[in-house]
Design a protein around this motif. Structure first.
Motif, mmCIF file in Angstrom:
data_model
loop_
_atom_site.group_PDB
_atom_site.id
_atom_site.type_symbol
_atom_site.label_atom_id
_atom_site.label_comp_id
_atom_site.label_asym_id
_atom_site.label_seq_id
_atom_site.Cartn_x
_atom_site.Cartn_y
_atom_site.Cartn_z
ATOM 1 N N GLU A 1 43.372 27.019 47.018
ATOM 2 C CA GLU A 1 42.216 27.678 46.409
ATOM 3 C C GLU A 1 42.409 29.196 46.514
ATOM 4 O O GLU A 1 43.154 29.687 47.366
ATOM 5 C CB GLU A 1 40.901 27.250 47.092
ATOM 6 C CG GLU A 1 40.726 25.720 47.072
ATOM 7 C CD GLU A 1 39.292 25.217 47.182
ATOM 8 O OE1 GLU A 1 38.354 26.030 47.133
ATOM 9 O OE2 GLU A 1 39.132 23.985 47.303
ATOM 10 N N ILE A 2 41.758 29.909 45.606
ATOM 11 C CA ILE A 2 41.907 31.371 45.546
ATOM 12 C C ILE A 2 40.547 32.041 45.727
ATOM 13 O O ILE A 2 39.573 31.622 45.116
ATOM 14 C CB ILE A 2 42.517 31.794 44.184
ATOM 15 C CG1 ILE A 2 43.919 31.190 44.024
ATOM 16 C CG2 ILE A 2 42.549 33.311 44.038
ATOM 17 C CD1 ILE A 2 44.510 31.354 42.626
ATOM 18 N N ILE A 3 40.500 33.059 46.568
ATOM 19 C CA ILE A 3 39.300 33.899 46.700
ATOM 20 C C ILE A 3 39.699 35.317 46.314
ATOM 21 O O ILE A 3 40.704 35.819 46.801
ATOM 22 C CB ILE A 3 38.783 33.942 48.153
ATOM 23 C CG1 ILE A 3 38.496 32.544 48.679
ATOM 24 C CG2 ILE A 3 37.521 34.790 48.254
ATOM 25 C CD1 ILE A 3 38.114 32.532 50.169
ATOM 26 N N GLU A 4 38.925 35.938 45.431
ATOM 27 C CA GLU A 4 39.170 37.369 45.191
ATOM 28 C C GLU A 4 37.885 38.115 45.480
ATOM 29 O O GLU A 4 36.795 37.621 45.228
ATOM 30 C CB GLU A 4 39.710 37.620 43.775
ATOM 31 C CG GLU A 4 38.910 37.059 42.648
ATOM 32 C CD GLU A 4 37.890 38.037 42.071
ATOM 33 O OE1 GLU A 4 37.650 39.102 42.655
ATOM 34 O OE2 GLU A 4 37.310 37.705 41.032
ATOM 35 N N HIS B 1 40.787 42.891 46.514
ATOM 36 C CA HIS B 1 41.454 42.053 47.511
ATOM 37 C C HIS B 1 41.634 40.653 46.943
ATOM 38 O O HIS B 1 40.769 40.164 46.234
ATOM 39 C CB HIS B 1 40.612 41.955 48.787
ATOM 40 C CG HIS B 1 39.962 43.243 49.186
ATOM 41 N ND1 HIS B 1 40.453 44.033 50.195
ATOM 42 C CD2 HIS B 1 38.887 43.899 48.694
ATOM 43 C CE1 HIS B 1 39.694 45.119 50.302
ATOM 44 N NE2 HIS B 1 38.725 45.050 49.400
ATOM 45 N N GLU B 2 42.733 40.010 47.292
ATOM 46 C CA GLU B 2 42.931 38.632 46.843
ATOM 47 C C GLU B 2 43.523 37.813 47.970
ATOM 48 O O GLU B 2 44.427 38.267 48.678
ATOM 49 C CB GLU B 2 43.865 38.582 45.627
ATOM 50 C CG GLU B 2 43.868 37.184 45.026
ATOM 51 C CD GLU B 2 44.921 37.033 43.937
ATOM 52 O OE1 GLU B 2 45.641 38.004 43.648
ATOM 53 O OE2 GLU B 2 45.025 35.923 43.393
ATOM 54 N N GLN B 3 43.019 36.573 48.095
ATOM 55 C CA GLN B 3 43.450 35.684 49.168
ATOM 56 C C GLN B 3 43.780 34.323 48.563
ATOM 57 O O GLN B 3 42.963 33.748 47.846
ATOM 58 C CB GLN B 3 42.312 35.581 50.179
ATOM 59 C CG GLN B 3 42.663 34.846 51.429
ATOM 60 C CD GLN B 3 41.591 35.033 52.514
ATOM 61 O OE1 GLN B 3 41.140 36.140 52.792
ATOM 62 N NE2 GLN B 3 41.176 33.946 53.107
ATOM 63 N N VAL B 4 44.973 33.821 48.843
ATOM 64 C CA VAL B 4 45.362 32.494 48.367
ATOM 65 C C VAL B 4 45.481 31.597 49.586
ATOM 66 O O VAL B 4 46.202 31.915 50.536
ATOM 67 C CB VAL B 4 46.697 32.538 47.603
ATOM 68 C CG1 VAL B 4 46.999 31.179 46.984
ATOM 69 C CG2 VAL B 4 46.659 33.607 46.518
ATOM 70 N N MET B 5 44.735 30.485 49.581
ATOM 71 C CA MET B 5 44.669 29.606 50.744
ATOM 72 C C MET B 5 45.299 28.256 50.423
ATOM 73 O O MET B 5 44.829 27.549 49.541
ATOM 74 C CB MET B 5 43.209 29.394 51.129
ATOM 75 C CG MET B 5 42.498 30.704 51.493
ATOM 76 S SD MET B 5 40.708 30.501 51.543
ATOM 77 C CE MET B 5 40.560 29.668 53.120
ATOM 78 N N PHE B 6 46.346 27.907 51.169
ATOM 79 C CA PHE B 6 46.996 26.610 51.024
ATOM 80 C C PHE B 6 46.658 25.746 52.230
ATOM 81 O O PHE B 6 46.676 26.248 53.372
ATOM 82 C CB PHE B 6 48.520 26.774 50.982
ATOM 83 C CG PHE B 6 49.026 27.545 49.808
ATOM 84 C CD1 PHE B 6 49.252 26.914 48.601
ATOM 85 C CD2 PHE B 6 49.259 28.915 49.900
ATOM 86 C CE1 PHE B 6 49.727 27.627 47.497
ATOM 87 C CE2 PHE B 6 49.728 29.636 48.804
ATOM 88 C CZ PHE B 6 49.964 28.988 47.598
ATOM 89 N N GLY B 7 46.381 24.462 52.010
ATOM 90 C CA GLY B 7 46.135 23.558 53.128
ATOM 91 C C GLY B 7 47.021 22.328 53.015
ATOM 92 O O GLY B 7 47.279 21.826 51.922
ATOM 93 N N GLY B 8 47.528 21.882 54.155
ATOM 94 C CA GLY B 8 48.299 20.646 54.217
ATOM 95 C C GLY B 8 47.900 19.895 55.469
ATOM 96 O O GLY B 8 47.171 20.448 56.312
ATOM 97 N N THR B 9 48.392 18.693 55.639
ATOM 98 C CA THR B 9 48.005 17.935 56.831
ATOM 99 C C THR B 9 48.285 18.740 58.103
ATOM 100 O O THR B 9 49.423 19.106 58.364
ATOM 101 C CB THR B 9 48.797 16.620 56.892
ATOM 102 O OG1 THR B 9 48.614 15.949 55.643
ATOM 103 C CG2 THR B 9 48.287 15.732 58.024
ATOM 104 N N GLY B 10 47.243 19.039 58.855
ATOM 105 C CA GLY B 10 47.405 19.700 60.146
ATOM 106 C C GLY B 10 47.817 21.155 60.108
ATOM 107 O O GLY B 10 48.138 21.743 61.138
#
Lengths: 259, 259, 259, 259
Positions: free
Chosen positions: A145-148, A210-219
């Motif tokens: 997901e991306i937050i700017e 400002h820009e933030q890219v958030m990656f999530g994976g198991t654990g």
């Protein structure tokens, strides 16, 4: 060997920053400036008195410089770049406003004239690296997901950088479907959706860009963030472009493609 | 074509996670398990009854499997990998404890036997990508500091990942000197120093394992962060290794080198 | 009823910001300005022509204004505040440089003259709230570390705000000993130590002035962060002071003590 | 003087954590446990053999304990708390599911019986402090947005904590209108709207439960963040409740109201 540089739009805010940058570099020398609004002597613009000032493009001779840096206006940029290419001056272009079709035409001219160049809508190195890394990480982390975040005066959302990032991620991630059965008990809290990538725009006074890219994976999680506090940051990217322009044999679109 | 997998250390915590991972993949099939401590039938370990269990290495036939996944112990790993290579089974090794010399010897054997493999001290994809991106960003942002955060029970500092990141950055950034004239009015607040790269270690209850790399440039900043909440995250990296092992023709050290 | 305001140091950068602030408020009116360097007419300073300008303190009559806002110099501030108090003008002081002893003396004068006032070394609301909240949270989370980030030109470390925050936390947390047995394999990575509270200072170009307080407890974490991008932010705190000055019956030190 | 504690729901996951907590405290002693599903001896549940186990509420005598800690089920909690109050045992309630009407009725009973108690839907200290601080900061920073991040399995959005935070902020901030003229070029990127406060929900694997409140003002920003990694964190709040229960003379709703 010192490279000769012409600055189109040297009287503007970005042009003025470019003058300071090039003056600080050993291997480059400003030889000319182009602007329709020249009122003063070169030294008033931070230029040495040998620098030639032009108030119209056609007065610039063939091969007058090695490099044409362009921070002008959407209405001037296409003709400027075409002129540079056909006069064998390699363009580095930070002006926005070129259409896809114009970019294609300029690419053709570049090939025909056998001269390279760079068109970069964003010269901020932190933003450009963020996009590059986000694209690469998406191969391994399809959940993203991306937050700017921008100042409250920016009335449109999302930012161009956030959308461009989502496009680059979408090209590179495996087919992916996240949580089709989710329920919003307050409408729209899950944000905007670009091909399954959620984008969230924050608008608050105090913030800049400002820009933030958030990656999530198991654990685990991976987060990339860039902050632009000042357009002065564009000069970091212009410097990289100056160092690489020599190695380009065609017209490249996007600073990330020469890193 | 389905690849056959043997899991060395299948009774341990990581081995058990590997079993679940491989069982969930279409193109891989577990054919064997190695452990000195086998007490039960295969199904008690989450394995089908056709899987062959070995309590000693030497009982494993040549070419018994295509891939040897190793999550065992520092005392067993060297002999295990040597055995795998000489029996033409490609090793994927998450066990730590190999010395530089042992790694060199195993590389030689790998070349002689013409079989590739991977030794990775860290299979967390977020940590591996963080290091890779940090190394790349350092080319453009020589000013950088590292913060790592761990639970209060971790008594040593800095973390191995933080130090490894600093080493990779140091290899890649231009010669750089930051603020030689700075003054600490409270000793040590500027943190540890690895070749001019400041490292700061946080130890707090609640935290798990996190690393943040902060780059600063004129008017902008770039921040990379990874969070490891659970060792389950290592399976993301093992999966990537399984998908790529086929393409390796020598023994590679470090997951980042096959991305 | 409209309150009358005198601005000491109105020609300086902060004084100019105060003029804009007060002009934008309904219930306050600027009636005077004090500065030893007056060169122009009031309107050149953004003031209406009725505003009286003084180039020396002693020319200001008793009760000339209700409020004396002071952004002057360390050498002038003590005499200024004393003058304000004895002439029955309530001071709001952003100038730094008062010693503890001078503050004590001014407090006595304030009591004798029965007039309140405020001396605040930091008018940034985000910094002031951060300190207040950090102090409160420390009651429940004795495990805490502080990170402060500033531009590379700030040569001293830690920042005054970080140290002030540590002092406030130290007053309020229960007796606490964290990890006495920890080992640094790279010297100083655990940062500076103020009564058991670790402080870490980051210095990077691009950054402005930022502070982060990190609390950890079993299974959870609480993080407080403030970012100062611009000294314009001080006007938020001056506005709060103007709204509250009426309710103060003694000389208060610290904006946090009137929130 | 040691306080006597009864634990309702002592066989459940939270009840078991409460047993460990109370056993670790000097001034409290477990004297009884209530659960409809008792199968073993007290020591199997981590209790000393003197502890009396009840499988029905009505068997518990009047004033059997000083404190009744309740982590049971929505269907049992109302009758449990009523029973505790009328038998003069002060309740500390972490069970959710009470309606507003039930809470009102229990408050009346509490007043009539002259015994205090605490009902807290959230015992996580970091979340409770975040809400308290956010409410306070809103007085000075009316511009605020909320981001909450949860694991991908949480199908509803926003989180209860995020919505509760928005409600507390809305009560406390001055009338405020932010950017009425903004334009979304991708629908919903500006998130959900609770009385002008934007809420953004992130859902990603790897994440647990996190909330961030972002305040912006001219030239500055204040950010509050809490991370819940584990429900073990609730014990921090139960401990605070145990320490304060004595001072409560009525039934209080919300841990934040006893801090």
């Amino acid at each position: 060997m010192t490279k000769k540089v012409l600055i189109a739009g040297f009287t503007g805010a970005m042009g003025q920053k470019v003058i300071k940058l090039v003056n600080s570099l050993d291997d480059f020398e400003i030889v000319g400036g182009l602007s329709p609004e020249i009122k003063y002597e070169p030294k008033e613009y931070g230029l040495s008195n040998e620098v030639k000032l032009f108030n119209q493009r056609d007065a610039i001779p063939d091969q007058f410089a090695d490099i044409w840096i362009d921070f002008t206006t959407p209405s001037a940029v296409y003709e400027n770049v075409k002129y540079a290419l056909t006069h064998h001056i390699a363009p580095i272009v930070g002006t926005t406003g070129l259409t896809d079709r114009q970019e294609d035409e300029l690419s053709l001219i570049s090939k025909k004239e056998k001269i390279g160049g760079l068109i970069a809508p964003n010269f901020g190195m932190s933003a450009v690296l963020l996009m590059k890394f986000a694209k690469e990480a998406a191969k391994y982390f399809p959940d993203v997901e991306i937050i700017e975040m921008h100042h409250a005066d920016k009335k449109d959302a999302p930012s161009g950088t956030a959308l461009a990032t989502a496009k680059m991620i979408a090209q590179n991630r495996p087919p992916h479907q996240s949580a089709p059965d989710e329920v919003e008990t307050l409408s729209n809290v899950r944000g905007g959706d670009y091909q399954g990538i959620k984008i969230h725009s924050i608008r608050l006074p105090g913030y800049v860009a400002h820009e933030q890219v958030m990656f999530g994976g198991t654990g685990e999680a991976l987060t990339l963030r860039q902050d632009s506090f000042d357009r002065q940051s564009f000069m970091n990217g212009v410097k990289v472009a100056l160092e690489k322009i020599d190695t380009l044999h065609e017209l490249v679109i996007g600073l990330e493609n020469i890193l």
